[in-house]
Design a protein around this motif. Structure first.
Motif, PDB file in Angstrom:
ATOM      1  N   ARG A   6     -17.631 -28.790 -44.717  1.00 16.42           N
ATOM      2  CA  ARG A   6     -17.920 -28.879 -43.148  1.00 16.42           C
ATOM      3  C   ARG A   6     -17.662 -28.516 -42.376  1.00 16.42           C
ATOM      4  O   ARG A   6     -18.719 -27.980 -40.721  1.00 16.42           O
ATOM      5  N   TYR A   7     -16.803 -28.930 -42.435  1.00 14.66           N
ATOM      6  CA  TYR A   7     -15.383 -28.130 -40.696  1.00 14.66           C
ATOM      7  C   TYR A   7     -15.033 -27.039 -40.822  1.00 14.66           C
ATOM      8  O   TYR A   7     -14.043 -26.830 -39.845  1.00 14.66           O
ATOM      9  N   SER A   8     -14.978 -26.938 -41.605  1.00 12.20           N
ATOM     10  CA  SER A   8     -14.088 -25.467 -42.322  1.00 12.20           C
ATOM     11  C   SER A   8     -12.779 -25.518 -42.293  1.00 12.20           C
ATOM     12  O   SER A   8     -12.370 -24.627 -41.813  1.00 12.20           O
ATOM     13  N   HIS A   9     -11.910 -25.890 -42.557  1.00 12.20           N
ATOM     14  CA  HIS A   9     -10.489 -26.457 -42.016  1.00 12.20           C
ATOM     15  C   HIS A   9      -9.999 -26.120 -43.045  1.00 12.20           C
ATOM     16  O   HIS A   9     -10.375 -25.433 -43.925  1.00 12.20           O
ATOM     17  N   HIS A  10      -8.424 -26.661 -43.488  1.00 14.34           N
ATOM     18  CA  HIS A  10      -7.483 -25.870 -44.254  1.00 14.34           C
ATOM     19  C   HIS A  10      -7.112 -26.401 -45.507  1.00 14.34           C
ATOM     20  O   HIS A  10      -7.252 -25.971 -47.403  1.00 14.34           O
TER      21      HIS A  10
END
Lengths: 389, 389
Positions: free
Chosen positions: B305-309
């Motif tokens: 959902r947030y495309s973080h690491h």
């Protein structure tokens, strides 16, 4: 990096204190006092705290010890109670209170020769340690490393703090050694009420020597146990979809995904404390208001409703240097001297004594408690001696 | 008076920790990520915290200092955010969190050579002082009075605590002297979000050297500013009657005097952090669950959902000795050795090292952050050198 030149900086935060003008909802109702049936219902339907028996036993020993020394015992309540939002108890409703009034007052009661049961919100301010906790300074700032006679190092208080720390530490160790201070923590409103009732009943052997100094910020509303199932998100639930959990909103998209919390009033148990739990003790409650015009009126109403001995009224904005004592006969103000007021408002001024309003409140409460004990003793003697009332 | 033989007793309180089985409401929706318009709406309609400019300035200086030393900087968020119930801000909704994960991790980041911005809930645990605060012991118990060479007395750490206290104090003083730790407090969800955005933007000069380690327990619901007027008691108001204020219930007696709180979802700003506020930094979020079957799934969903690491998942009941790292490529567990696990569960065992799971988490995050920086540098060089991707 900061005003003090250090990058370890805890800047002053204003939002943690409520804004004066809207801190107390003036539309909140004054519920009528709890009757015996409310007590039965509340304590039958809400779960008792796990620590109730242990605290009860510890308190009983404490009371017996001080009873045997003819010592007065005060129950000081302090800090705010929480209302867990059931079925999701990572969230809860809280009441703003650091516990300053209670923790400070407890120290002055100890100085006046009382034994103190300190029923406090867990992690709120405590007597003595309050001088070094919840501070803008980290308490490690008070300490330094120093060499000892040998090759080892030790930790010492920094010289500028030593005198005060010695004074605080001596009082703390004295209270501990003489078993004069019993610290009992609570978190929820339910725990608080169970413990208040239990402690009051364990304090009965003290008769008139028991004092109740109710400085805690107690929740007005709570979620009754039996309604637990209602306290979930109202409009949706999880469902499996393509192997993932997803939120389904039955009202359709855009209709809002809200959390509705529906709370009941907490029964006003002060009346039960006065009439049933602690009929012989002196009972002091606090009234915090924001509107100067309402303060005395609200104190008088509370006194009338609960028939206890004393209401100490204070305005949120002046609570650190001015309070009013309201009892059945009179209304009298206690105020810090003008210079102390400036000090409290504007930080500590060098060379002036750092006066606390509790240094005035507690001796006056103690004086009135003494007078009440004396009247009871006199009345008993008079009755035994067959003299007219 | 108590198990430890002292009447200054803070018994273990169980209700302050949420019950495992119902601590997290599994019916809570997973709201979709916030878009740019949500950001505009939220920050335009909610009041910015009074300290925003000051903190922004302090953070800018802090970042510039460490930028000039080519030092990595981590923003650690820690503790729970509150939701004030407007028009009566003595009450607020809170999230259960002592701040242990954040405060402990911050120490390990400092040991790994990072500078740390510690954005924390006011009065939650802090790096270094955490060893002596929120303890069942009063910190005064660690201290004793001792004579100096002259006639004066001083305060020293009691011998059994000296070695550890020296170690903690040295690290604390080092961080302070070298300006490696910036403590910035928040209380409300609104302050937290304003500060997170501001700090992220001030950290942009760090490029890939910025790390976001989001360990705070952030509220899911809040009361929007514009609905403030709705958040009063629903069914009554004060009226003058016979010279006294009285509660009037328009629905008639017995109809209930309830408090209804109606909350909106907090926009999920993690997406904005990733895409707009901190496009070059590494972003690590935490996922706390209670159901082992759901943990990995929820971590994967958050990542998607947030495309973080990186998402660090943990179960409430095992959070002190087991976590799972979930990123785009893999899922890997970090666990304390078995003896440390027993230690964490059953208190400290003599002779064994007191291991903390953060001693494993932080070095692994640091390693991944290093790899990410290296990849970016390598990609840039490759692009400058005209080599194929």
């Amino acid at each position: 990096m900061s005003a003090s030149g250090s990058s370890i900086n805890t800047a002053h935060v204003t939002q943690s204190s409520p804004a004066i003008e809207n801190a107390i909802d003036r539309s909140a109702p004054n519920f009528t006092a709890a009757a015996e049936k409310d007590e039965t219902t509340y304590f039958d339907t809400n779960p008792k705290p796990a620590e109730l028996e242990e605290f009860s036993r510890i308190a009983e020993e404490f009371v017996n010890l001080h009873c045997s020394h003819q010592r007065r015992v005060v129950l000081v309540t302090s800090g705010g109670t929480t209302v867990p939002l059931e079925n999701q108890t990572v969230r809860f409703i809280d009441n703003f209170s650091a516990g300053t009034r209670g923790a400070t007052s407890a120290e002055y009661f100890l100085e006046a020769g009382y034994a103190v049961i300190f029923l406090h919100r867990q992690f709120s301010l405590l007597p003595y340690s309050r001088h070094y906790s919840h501070s803008t300074n980290c308490f490690l700032d008070f300490l330094a490393e120093a060499p000892t006679d040998g090759s080892r190092h030790t930790i010492v208080a920094r010289e500028e703090y030593t005198a005060k720390m010695i004074s605080v530490l001596r009082k703390y160790k004295h209270a501990k050694r003489e078993k004069l201070l019993l610290l009992l923590p609570f978190t929820t409103i339910t725990s608080y009420l169970f413990l208040l009732r239990e402690l009051a009943m364990k304090m009965r052997p003290l008769g008139g020597k028991a004092l109740f100094y109710l400085a805690a910020a107690v929740s007005d509303f709570f979620v009754p146990r039996e309604r637990m199932a209602e306290h979930k998100i109202q409009s949706g639930e999880f469902a499996e979809k393509d192997g993932e959990m997803e939120f389904i909103n039955p009202a359709g998209p855009g209709s809002g995904k809200k959390l509705i919390i529906d709370l009941d009033p907490v029964p006003k148990f002060l009346k039960r404390l006065v009439e049933s739990w602690a009929p012989e003790g002196m009972i002091v409650s606090f009234k915090l208001e924001t509107d100067p015009k309402l303060l005395i009126k609200k104190c008088t109403m509370a006194l009338k409703r609960y028939s206890h001995h004393l209401v100490i009224g204070n305005l949120l904005q002046h609570r650190k240097y001015e309070v009013v004592f309201v009892d059945q006969e009179s209304t009298s103000w206690l105020r810090l001297p003008q210079n102390a007021e400036e000090e409290t408002n504007g930080g500590k001024l060098p060379g002036k004594q750092n006066l606390e309003i509790e240094a005035l409140i507690v001796p006056e409460v103690v004086r009135r408690h003494g007078a009440m004990i004396w009247h009871v003793v006199a009345a008993t003697r008079s009755s035994i001696g067959g003299l007219p009332d």
